[in-house]
Every structure is written in C-alpha cells, then in structure tokens.
Scaffold this active site. Structure first.
Site, short mmCIF file in Angstrom:
data_model
loop_
_atom_site.label_atom_id
_atom_site.label_comp_id
_atom_site.label_asym_id
_atom_site.label_seq_id
_atom_site.Cartn_x
_atom_site.Cartn_y
_atom_site.Cartn_z
N TRP A 1 42.58 57.96 36.19
CA TRP A 1 42.77 56.68 36.30
C TRP A 1 42.78 56.43 37.34
O TRP A 1 42.93 55.04 37.85
CB TRP A 1 44.91 57.05 35.89
CG TRP A 1 44.78 57.65 34.37
CD1 TRP A 1 45.28 58.67 34.23
CD2 TRP A 1 44.04 56.73 33.25
NE1 TRP A 1 45.08 58.75 32.56
CE2 TRP A 1 44.83 57.44 32.12
CE3 TRP A 1 43.41 55.27 32.71
CZ2 TRP A 1 44.60 57.33 31.30
CZ3 TRP A 1 43.31 55.57 31.39
CH2 TRP A 1 44.03 55.80 30.08
N ASP B 1 50.40 52.55 40.82
CA ASP B 1 49.69 52.84 39.34
C ASP B 1 51.02 53.98 39.51
O ASP B 1 50.05 54.89 39.55
CB ASP B 1 48.52 52.68 38.80
CG ASP B 1 48.80 53.71 37.60
OD1 ASP B 1 49.81 53.42 36.75
OD2 ASP B 1 47.70 53.85 36.80
N LYS C 1 55.55 56.09 29.59
CA LYS C 1 55.54 57.17 29.27
C LYS C 1 57.79 57.87 29.22
O LYS C 1 58.29 58.76 28.42
CB LYS C 1 55.38 57.99 30.90
CG LYS C 1 53.07 58.05 29.75
CD LYS C 1 52.60 57.53 30.66
CE LYS C 1 51.09 57.70 30.71
NZ LYS C 1 50.08 57.96 29.84
N1 PMP Z 1 47.38 54.92 34.80
C1 PMP Z 1 47.77 56.30 34.83
C2 PMP Z 1 48.37 56.83 35.33
C3 PMP Z 1 48.35 56.63 32.66
O1 PMP Z 1 48.80 57.93 33.21
C4 PMP Z 1 47.37 55.53 31.89
C5 PMP Z 1 47.76 56.62 30.54
N2 PMP Z 1 48.09 57.15 30.14
C6 PMP Z 1 46.94 54.75 32.59
C7 PMP Z 1 46.74 53.95 34.25
C8 PMP Z 1 46.53 53.56 31.10
O2 PMP Z 1 47.42 52.73 30.86
P1 PMP Z 1 47.28 52.23 29.37
O3 PMP Z 1 46.43 53.29 28.20
O4 PMP Z 1 48.36 51.42 29.12
O5 PMP Z 1 46.14 50.82 29.95
#
Ligand code: PMP
Length: 361
Positions: free
Chosen positions: A102, A173, A197
């Site tokens: 991510w 994030d 989450k």
């Molecule tokens: N950042 C992290 C740390 C994540 O775990 C996730 C999704 N699992 C995301 C960003 C992306 O999130 P989204 O699918 O809501 O765009």
C-alpha cells in the site's frame, strides 16, 4: 444465530451491538417513519448522526480543535492521489517510507503528481518483513511532507514507535490500524483511514487534518479534491455516504460504552499476544515471517511448512466457521486479521484449531 469467526482483512467484522442497533433502527429511525438512508443529508435527523460521529472520533482519539475531522469517499486509494495533489507543489519533493504494497501504491501516485523520493524501504525480494529503524529514515529536511503507512495489511507489520521526522509534516495512512489504540494526533499533519477494517463499512474514509496544513494546501486543483472544500463544508459539500457514517456512529458509540481506546488496546494486545505465542510455541511448524519488533496486532501473518498444508489449513478452518484466513493474493500464506471487532473468543478458537491441526498434520 450462526455468526462466523470473521478474520477478513477488510471489509471486516463489525461489533454485533452496532449491527443490532442498525437492525432495530432500519425501518423507522427514531420515529421519523423512514430509515436513516432515506433521510436528506441536510435534514435534522441525519445532521445529528453526522455530528455525533465526528464528536465520537474527536473524543475517543483526543482530536484537538486545531484539526478537522472529515468524512471522504473514494477509499484510501483516492487519498494516495489526493495527498500529493493538495500538498506537493511544483519545485518541491515528498518523502515516502516504503513498508509494503500500500505504501508503494501511495508512492507511485505521488510520482504521477510531482516529485517523490524514497526516505526508507525495508523491501527485500518483494517482501517487507519489518518496519525501518529511526536511524534508517533518510528524511529530506525540505520535503513537502513525509508519508508513512502505520500498519501493513498485506505483510503484517506495524509501527511501534513514533518516527521523528523533524519539522517536516507527517502524513499517515492508518487504514488498517486506525483506533486500535490511542495515539497522539498532534504528531501528524494528516491521517487518513478507510473505515472498513476497524470502525465501519467500506465507502467512508476518515481524515484528521491539521487546520493550518489544509489551509496552506494547493488551490489550483478540482474543487472536490481539495481538503479545504470538505473542511469548509463539514464534509457536506456533496452527498456523503450517509449510511456508512451512521454505522461508524454505531460502532464508535459501542466503543465508547465498552471503555474507549484504552480498553480497546488491552483487548487487541491480549488477542495478538495469544496468537503470536501459539505461533512461536510451534515454531517448527508455524512460522511468522515478520521480525518480532515489527509484528502487527491487526494482521497476523504466518506460514506453514508447505503451500498444500496452508490450503488444507484454510479450508479445514472454514469448515469450522473460521473464515477469511487466506493471505493476500500477492503474498500467499495465512493471515488472521484480528481487528477491533474480533473477539478474544474467536482468537482462542483459532489457537485451539491451530494446535489440533498441527497434531493431525
Ligand atoms: N491502505 C491500506 C493500509 C490498506 O490496507 C488498504 C486496503 N486494504 C488501502 C490503503 C486501500 O484502501 P481502499 O480499498 O479503501 O482504497
């Protein structure tokens, strides 16, 4: 009622009392003759829910008045683009700390917008087994901001110290560990987290942003992408995801009733400690690929001796009502996501299953 032991990585389990409250209020919200979904986002009934959700976040996290609390859309993935669009002007560069898939995506988006550099990475052969140490962070003192990912959902690592980035604004994030415990909001200029989450359903992103940081952001970008637009309009510039925000309200009201984030931290540490000690006790069978000091209390990743055994483990667990244990498609292995709403009893059940599976294998 057959509720499963839900180890999904996100969307993930929600606390039953929050769902039951939604069930009770579904058809007729507080005697208004309609559900909250059917209310105008500019009416009194929804307005109270919106305000309560914001004030619960402020209270539980200790967010000072000098910060905005925003509800945005587009997932954390839109934040990957929105952060540099707002805070990375031409002629400046932003620093990214890479600790997993991510954070790499966030870095790639920043590169599309402007200049970004890697301030640290713990990638070795496409795997990230740890969080970098403070002495490994090569922060550019002139950077527009530093971006970090507080918990790495795929690899199961989590920051357990507050990085010192000097006077450079810090952006985090926190999608996969937001509100797992109390944290000092004032150490960050902007925090974002997809709700799905720890605190609600998908479709809502919570942003905590220092007012002075937002006020200094670029203004030459589309209106809807400016944090300032949402701040000025109390996240009601356009129609917000009202039902998602309502559910966040239910989840956080329940969190408050059950002792707030101090109680939540105790609950989460107890679950994580139990699961990691089960892995370590059987270290010739179960293997945690993450270094001890970087282990996540949210996503517990482990391997078995072979991929065949991992598949057998995941499907046998599913037959016993434990779902969501497959590792991310890019990493494989087993991953038990044990977010806030996962009960201690579910983790105990998993540990018992691990012991029995090991004996049989
Ligand atoms: N950042 C992290 C740390 C994540 O775990 C996730 C999704 N699992 C995301 C960003 C992306 O999130 P989204 O699918 O809501 O765009």
């Amino acid at each position: 009622m057959a509720r499963v032991h839900n180890f999904n990585a996100g969307p993930a389990g929600l606390p039953l009392p929050a769902l039951e409250r939604a069930q009770r209020e579904m058809i007729d919200f507080e005697g208004t003759g309609m559900s909250i979904m059917e209310h105008s986002h500019r009416g009194k009934a929804y307005d109270a829910v919106h305000a309560e959700a914001i004030s619960l976040i402020r209270e539980l996290c200790g967010v000072p008045e000098s910060y905005y609390v925003l509800f945005l859309q587009g997932g954390a993935s839109l934040q990957f683009a929105q952060v540099p669009m707002n805070f990375l002007p031409q002629g400046k560069s932003a620093d990214y700390i890479l600790t997993g898939g991510w954070s790499e995506k966030a870095y790639q988006e920043a590169q599309r917008v402007g200049t970004a550099r890697i301030a640290a990475t713990t990638e070795v052969d496409k795997r990230f087994a740890r969080i970098p140490r403070q002495d490994e962070l090569k922060i550019d003192a002139g950077a527009a901001y530093v971006h970090m990912t507080s918990n790495n959902t795929l690899f199961g690592t989590q920051w357990h110290y507050q990085p010192d980035v000097g006077s450079v604004p810090l952006v985090a994030d926190m999608s996969s560990d937001f509100m797992w415990k109390k944290f000092d909001v004032t150490k960050f200029d902007l925090v974002y987290a997809g709700a799905q989450k720890n605190i609600g359903p998908s479709g809502v992103v919570v942003v905590l942003a220092k007012k002075s940081f937002v006020d200094g952001a670029r203004k030459d970008i589309p209106t809807i992408l400016r944090y300032g637009t949402h701040a000025t309009n109390n996240s009601l510039y356009n129609t917000p995801p009202t039902f998602g925000i309502y559910l966040i309200r239910n989840v956080l009201a329940h969190t408050k009733e059950t002792g707030g984030l101090d109680a939540m931290e105790k609950h989460n540490r107890k679950k994580g400690d139990l699961l990691y000690s089960a892995i370590d006790e059987d270290a010739d069978f179960y293997r945690a690929p993450v270094e001890k000091g970087s282990r996540s209390y949210m996503n517990v990743v482990f391997r078995l001796p072979t991929e065949e055994l991992e598949k057998a483990f995941i499907s046998a667990a599913a037959k016993e009502n434990m779902v969501g244990l497959a590792g991310h498609r890019s990493t494989g292995g087993v991953r038990a996501s044990i977010y806030n709403a996962v009960s201690f009893a579910s983790v105990e059940r998993l540990v018992d299953f691990m012991k029995a599976f090991r004996k049989k294998a």
